[in-house]
Design a protein around this motif. Structure first.
Motif, PDB file in Angstrom:
ATOM      1  N   LEU A 125      32.750  34.345  35.267  1.00  0.00           N
ATOM      2  CA  LEU A 125      34.110  34.795  34.982  1.00  0.00           C
ATOM      3  C   LEU A 125      34.181  36.304  35.196  1.00  0.00           C
ATOM      4  O   LEU A 125      33.553  37.078  34.484  1.00  0.00           O
ATOM      5  N   GLN A 128      36.834  32.588  37.786  1.00  0.00           N
ATOM      6  CA  GLN A 128      35.446  32.269  38.091  1.00  0.00           C
ATOM      7  C   GLN A 128      35.199  32.544  39.572  1.00  0.00           C
ATOM      8  O   GLN A 128      35.946  32.091  40.429  1.00  0.00           O
ATOM      9  N   GLU A 172      36.976  24.926  39.915  1.00  0.00           N
ATOM     10  CA  GLU A 172      36.679  25.867  38.841  1.00  0.00           C
ATOM     11  C   GLU A 172      37.465  27.166  39.016  1.00  0.00           C
ATOM     12  O   GLU A 172      37.947  27.758  38.046  1.00  0.00           O
ATOM     13  N   SER A 196      40.416  28.419  36.359  1.00  0.00           N
ATOM     14  CA  SER A 196      40.112  29.621  35.582  1.00  0.00           C
ATOM     15  C   SER A 196      41.024  30.796  35.915  1.00  0.00           C
ATOM     16  O   SER A 196      41.024  31.798  35.202  1.00  0.00           O
TER      17      SER A 196
END
Length: 584
Positions: free
Chosen positions: A233, A244, A353, A357
């Protein structure tokens, strides 16, 4: 040395043949370096039969067992997991990602499924145990391995999961191939059956309720494909974006508005661009167009532009790219992921992801971060896609149908006209001339009129063209004369011209003094290695143009006029008719 090279070549050929069979492999490990994968293969070969190693692409190397039938591979997976001889995140693979074989060295693998390795024979000879000393402590029998939770305890811990966590479990079971219903966070019969199937496949007592440790193992299996990506992150106050980023594959390179650029740490070709710039909807739309001109964004793939956001996906034989951005409160933020082709499962996981994120935070990349040195072939340090060839053509009707030299569209994956903005289809090609129709009708400022009168020797002519490709926005006009009504071989369908031209002029219209088109400039033929004078050029004549248009079912305006048009007027008219043709 020769023997070793032949062995490697033989192994590569056999590997391709093996993949074509209905064979399955038990993949047990993957490593980001060849040396680590070789060490792993050597370690497993000391304990197990049928150990092989393959390049997986993107600098990853896999260690596997096989090949076996699918059922044998599943049985062996359960057996070896149960005995702890292989990692619990091992899985059965169809071998589609397997490339060059690296283990065993110089030994070709079988191209058909093998029988499972036989278990070591059991010695039935009765052996008397040695007598223990009278004062020796009795040896206690080993305690049986107990589950980490009873079914009741597992159900109690499961009840503490949030709906999102339950949905995540369903996603993981779906990925593992045990669940095919909706992702709703509700553990009904379908979810329970999938949990039971997963437990059976992994050597656990079948209860239909995953314990805390089993859920952790399922998650570990699910995330195994992300090994080496080091998803981290990153909260960047410069761009005002938190997300991410696979920092195991990329590293920060530079801020060049509107991008924060992360480049590959190796030769994988992975790139990440974080998009951050001030702007309104118009600028968002401009960014949408600019991204599609970059070399990193392949031409093929779905594109969608909404009122305040867009998504672009580009697919080619070498890369798979994705871009998205959104306009909100005077800010445009998003990202681009560039990934090598053929690694779809890992790419899809990383992209998911990154999407999930992504959060816009305070901060905005300053326009002052734009590079000081500008280039017509670069945007913020990124190469713009350039055509393989840029040459000339001319409009012959009001919808933008174009005539050009066939050489300009040979071996093109895609053809565009009018500065590369408008895709066109080749509807006729006889090896000398080609006729193009735009996918979307155009509205050119003018179109050519074809002269039906034969061109006279020594008559003044002018050629419209783009001698410097797309470097200039407008075509140039070069004046010359007709040298002969045929080429050097006597072909009467061509004209020989006294005129100095360049490769970019090829395909351009040849005008007579009245402004009508009498020919199309074609490439100067190779003459057995002889160099012709610079002022010798050739054109397919008006008859060849009309024949090509007839074959393409295109009607063109014709003229028999022998009038005169002032050079400045002819130059202006040529600019309206001549068009840039790009081959991609």
């Amino acid at each position: 040395m020769l023997k070793r090279l032949l062995g490697i070549v033989f192994a590569a050929v056999i590997a391709v043949q093996a993949h074509a069979q209905s064979a399955s492999w038990l993949q047990i490990e993957a490593h980001p370096t060849l040396s680590a994968a070789q060490d792993a293969a050597r370690k497993f070969s000391a304990q197990l039969d049928d150990v092989v190693g393959f390049h997986l692409g993107s600098n990853w190397y896999g260690v596997a067992l096989g090949p076996y039938s699918e059922q044998d591979a599943e049985n062996l997976l359960r057996q070896l997991r149960r005995t702890g001889q292989i990692p619990r995140d091992s899985f059965v693979s169809d071998g589609q990602r397997y490339g060059q074989q690296f283990w065993p060295v110089g030994v070709g693998i079988s191209n058909t499924p093998k029988p499972l390795p036989s278990e070591p024979p059991t010695d039935t000879t009765q052996i008397e145990p040695p007598m223990a000393p009278e004062d020796a402590e009795p040896i206690a029998a080993p305690e049986p391995t107990l589950p980490d939770e009873t079914p009741a305890e597992a159900r109690a811990s499961e009840a503490q999961l949030t709906r999102e966590q339950k949905m995540d479990l369903q996603v993981m079971l779906q990925w593992a191939g045990f669940y095919n219903a909706g992702i709703d966070g509700s553990f009904g019969r379908g979810t329970r059956n999938s949990m039971a199937a997963w437990q059976e496949a992994n050597g656990y007592e079948v209860t239909g309720i995953l314990t805390t440790a089993q859920r952790a193992e399922l998650r570990s299996q699910y995330n195994a494909i992300l090994e080496g990506t080091d998803l981290t992150l990153i909260e960047d106050a410069n761009t005002g974006v938190a997300m991410q980023i696979p920092m195991g594959l990329v590293q920060f390179d530079a801020n060049e508005s509107p991008f924060a650029r992360y480049t590959a740490t190796d030769d994988s070709g992975v790139q990440v661009l974080v998009i951050s710039q001030p702007g309104d909807r118009t600028r968002l739309y401009g960014l949408y167009e600019i991204l599609q001109t970059l070399e990193i964004m392949p031409l093929e793939g779905p594109r969608e532009r909404g009122s305040d956001s867009f998504e672009i996906e580009g697919l080619s034989e070498t890369r798979h790219s994705y871009a998205t951005a959104r306009h909100e409160n005077g800010e445009i933020k998003g990202f681009v992921l560039v990934w090598p082709a053929g690694d779809n499962e890992r790419r899809n996981r990383v992209l998911s992801e990154m999407k999930n994120s992504f959060v816009a935070i305070d901060g905005l990349l300053s326009p002052a971060a734009a590079p000081a040195d500008s280039s017509v072939d670069m945007v913020s340090g990124l190469a713009i896609r350039t055509p393989k060839n840029s040459a000339s053509g001319f409009f012959v009707d009001a919808r933008g149908t174009t005539v050009t030299a066939a050489a300009n569209v040979d071996q093109c994956e895609r053809v565009t006209v009018a500065g590369g903005d408008y895709p066109a289809n080749v509807v006729f090609n006889d090896g000398t001339l080609a006729v193009l129709t735009p996918e979307t009708a155009l509205a050119p400022l003018g179109h050519a009129v074809i002269q039906t009168q034969a061109a006279n020797r020594d008559a003044t002519i002018a050629v419209g063209g783009y001698p410097y490709g797309g470097a200039l926005a407008l075509p140039t006009v070069t004046f010359g004369t007709v040298a002969d009504g045929s080429d050097l071989t006597g072909d009467a369908s061509k004209l020989r011209l006294n005129l100095t031209t360049t490769q970019g002029d090829v395909g351009g219209p040849v005008f007579d003094a009245s402004g009508a088109v009498v020919g199309v400039l074609v490439p100067t033929p190779a003459n057995n290695g002889q160099m012709l004078p610079e002022n010798v050029a050739f054109a397919a004549n008006a008859g060849a143009i009309l024949s090509a248009l007839a074959e393409a079912s295109v009607r063109a305006d014709q003229s028999t006029s022998s009038g005169y048009m002032a050079p400045e007027t002819l130059t202006s008219a040529a600019s309206d008719v001549t068009v840039l043709v790009n081959c991609w």
